[in-house]
Scaffold this active site. Structure first.
Site, PDB file in Angstrom:
ATOM      1  CG  HIS A  74      -2.502   4.207   1.672  1.00 26.30           C
ATOM      2  ND1 HIS A  74      -1.233   4.034   1.166  1.00 26.30           N
ATOM      3  CD2 HIS A  74      -2.367   5.028   2.734  1.00 26.30           C
ATOM      4  CE1 HIS A  74      -0.371   4.718   1.884  1.00 26.30           C
ATOM      5  NE2 HIS A  74      -1.027   5.334   2.844  1.00 26.30           N
ATOM      6  CD  GLU A  77      -4.580   8.722   3.487  1.00 23.12           C
ATOM      7  OE1 GLU A  77      -3.611   9.386   3.914  1.00 23.12           O
ATOM      8  OE2 GLU A  77      -4.793   7.532   3.810  1.00 23.12           O
ATOM      9  CG  HIS A  78      -0.510   9.102  -0.106  1.00 21.81           C
ATOM     10  ND1 HIS A  78       0.837   9.290   0.110  1.00 21.81           N
ATOM     11  CD2 HIS A  78      -0.938   8.318   0.912  1.00 21.81           C
ATOM     12  CE1 HIS A  78       1.213   8.639   1.198  1.00 21.81           C
ATOM     13  NE2 HIS A  78       0.147   8.038   1.702  1.00 21.81           N
ATOM     14  CD  GLU A 154       2.753   5.204   3.831  1.00 20.58           C
ATOM     15  OE1 GLU A 154       1.876   4.857   4.657  1.00 20.58           O
ATOM     16  OE2 GLU A 154       2.537   6.015   2.920  1.00 20.58           O
TER      17      GLU A 154
END
Length: 454
Positions: A74, A77-78, A154
Site C-alpha cells: 500500500h 501504491e502511494h 490514514e
C-alpha cells in the site's frame, strides 16, 4: 426481455490475432493476448460511448509482503504518484484531470491496481504515463518520510479512530493464524513506522514488471488499437527474469472454535460477528463458491432474507442481520454473519438466536420461490453492470489477478443460475461449522478512558 437486450448490444469478434471470447449472453466481447515480455492484455469492447478505462493490475498485494514489512504494498501504491524520470510528482494525475478524466489506485491482499478513466482518444497518453512509472519511479528520503506520515494518518482516521475497524482487524488476525490474510492491508502501525526507502525500492524492483502485470482496457477501443499502443509503450519494458514464484503460507486446519471480546467506550451499538473459513472461487471449479454466494443472499441479503424474517420480524431479537461471502481471492476466504441485538436483548441471547436460525435453515432447506427471486435479481443486476465501463474492467482485472480466467468470469452468471437448493444446503453444512469459526463480540465499556481501546 433479457435475450432481447443481449441481441441489441451484441458485438462481433475482432478480426485480429488473439483470443476473443464472448460471454454466455453474447454481450461482452473480450480479447486477450500476451506481449513477448509477459504482459497479459485484456480488451473489453463497448462502443456505445467514446470513453475507456485503462487499468494496470500487478499480481502482488499485501499478502505477498515480506514479514516485518506489512503495509509496503500500500505504501508503494502511494509512492507511485511521486516523480518519475519524465514526470514531476502529481503530474500524472494533473494530466488526467486536465484531459477531463479521473484516476486512482488501490491495494488488496492479492493485487495492486492503477486506473484512469478518460476519453477514448487519450489512450496513447495514458499508456505512456503508466508505462513510465512501471520502471522509472524516482524516490527520495523526503518522499518516504512525507508519504509514511500520510499513511499513518490514514490508519489513524480509518482504523485507530474506529472501534468497529479495530474490532474487525483483531478478529481477522484471530481467524488467520498463519496466512497473511490475517495482517491488515494498510499494515500494523509499528511496522509502517519502520518502512524505509530500501523497503519500497526492493518491492518495486522485484514485482513491478510486465511479466507480473495485467493490462485491462475496456470501452470504446479495438483490440488492434490496444495491441499497437501496448507494444509501443509496455512492450519495450524488459521482463524481470528473477521474478520470484508466488508462494503463500497456508492456514493449518482449524479444529476449535475461537472467541473474542473487544471493548471500547466509543461503541454506539454492540453486535455479534461470526466468520467461518470458506473456500474461494477456483478456476474451472466455481460451483461451491456460487452456492455460498447465494447462501449469503438467502440468509442475510436484506429485509426479506431468512435471518431477517426469523430474528427481526418473527422473534424481534435483532434490529439488523447480514451475511457476507466474497469468494474472489487467491486463497481461502471467509463466510460471515452479523447480528445486532434489539433493545433489551443481550449479546448472548442474540448469538443463541443466530445459532438457532442457522440450524433451522439447514434443517428446513431452501425456499424455491426465494431462490428464484434472488436469481432473477442477479440476472437484472448483471445486465445493468455491463453499462459501467469502470465495473467491467474491474470485474476482469480482479478475477485474473486472483487466479481466475476470462472463461471463469463469463461462466459465472450461468453457474449462479444453475445452483440448486440442495447444493446451497450442502455448502452450508460444510462451511457453517463452529469449529472453523471465530465469534466476536463488539462491546461498550464505559470504564475505559474515552478514545482508548483494548
Amino acid at each position: 426481455m433479457i435475450r432481447a437486450l443481449a441481441m441489441i448490444f451484441a458485438t462481433f469478434a475482432a478480426a485480429i490475432p488473439g483470443l476473443a471470447q464472448k460471454s454466455p449472453d453474447n454481450k461482452e466481447l473480450v480479447t486477450s493476448f500476451t506481449l513477448d515480455n509477459g504482459l497479459q492484455v485484456i480488451v473489453v469492447e463497448d462502443h456505445r460511448a467514446p470513453v475507456l478505462q485503462h487499468m494496470i493490475w500487478y499480481r502482488i498485494g499485501s499478502a505477498d509482503e515480506p514479514r516485518g514489512a506489512s503495509g509496503v504494498a500500500h505504501f508503494l501504491e502511494h509512492l507511485l504518484f511521486k516523480a518519475t524520470d519524465t514526470l514531476e510528482a502529481g503530474e500524472l494525475s494533473a494530466t488526467v484531470a486536465a484531459n477531463g478524466g479521473r484516476d486512482n489506485a488501490f491495494t488488496s491482499y492479492d493485487y495492486t491496481a492503477y486506473f484512469q478513466r478518460v476519453a477514448a482518444d487519450r489512450l496513447d497518453l495514458m499508456m505512456r504515463m503508466e508505462a513510465d512509472r512501471m520502471v522509472n519511479i524516482r524516490l527520495t528520503e523526503e518522499n518516504i518520510t512525507t508519504e509514511r506520515d500520510v499513511i499513518l494518518e490514514e490508519r489513524n482516521t480509518r482504523v485507530e479512530n474506529s472501534a468497529r475497524a479495530l474490532f474487525s482487524e483483531q478478529k481477522n488476525a484471530i481467524q488467520f493464524f498463519n496466512h497473511r490474510y490475517g495482517v491488515p492491508i494498510i499494515g500494523w502501525r509499528h511496522e509502517i513506522e519502520a518502512l524505509d526507502l530500501d523497503d519500497a525500492l526492493s518491492f518495486y524492483r522485484t514485482y513491478y514488471a510486465p511479466n507480473n502485470a495485467i493490462l485491462v482496457v475496456s470501452g470504446d477501443v479495438t483490440p488492434e488499437e490496444v495491441r499497437v499502443l501496448a507494444q509501443k509503450h509496455y512492450g519495450v519494458i524488459p521482463a524481470n527474469p528473477d521474478l520470484p514464484e508466488r508462494v503463500r503460507t497456508k492456514e493449518p486446519p482449524q479444529t476449535a472454535a475461537r472467541r473474542m471480546q473487544f471493548k471500547d467506550p466509543r461503541v454506539a451499538q454492540e453486535y455479534v460477528s461470526r466468520s467461518y473459513l470458506a473456500p474461494e472461487r477456483n478456476s474451472g471449479d466455481q460451483e461451491t463458491a456460487a452456492a455460498l454466494y447465494l447462501l449469503a443472499e438467502i440468509l442475510g441479503g436484506g429485509t426479506t432474507s431468512y435471518l431477517a424474517e426469523q430474528m427481526q420480524f418473527d422473534t424481534q431479537v435483532a434490529v439488523y442481520t447480514g451475511a457476507f461471502y466474497s469468494g474472489q481471492s487467491l486463497d481461502q476466504t471467509t463466510f460471515s454473519v452479523i447480528v445486532v441485538p434489539a433493545e433489551g436483548v443481550s449479546l448472548g441471547q442474540v448469538e443463541a438466536a443466530m445459532d438457532k436460525g442457522l440450524a433451522d435453515f439447514i434443517d428446513r432447506g431452501v425456499d424455491p420461490d426465494q431462490l428464484e427471486r434472488i436469481k432473477m435479481q442477479l440476472r437484472a443486476s448483471q445486465i445493468y453492470a455491463r453499462d459501467n465501463v469502470d465495473g467491467i474492467a474491474n470485474r476482469y482485472g480482479r478475477a485474473l489477478s486472483s487466479g481466475l480466467t476470462i472463461r471463469d468470469v463469463q461462466d459465472w452468471p450461468d453457474i449462479l443460475q444453475a445452483v440448486t437448493g440442495e447444493q446451497i444446503i450442502a455448502a452450508a453444512r460444510e462451511v457453517l461449522r463452529v469449529e472453523t469459526s471465530v465469534t466476536g463480540w463488539l462491546m461498550q465499556d464505559a470504564g475505559i478512558e474515552a478514545g482508548v481501546s483494548q
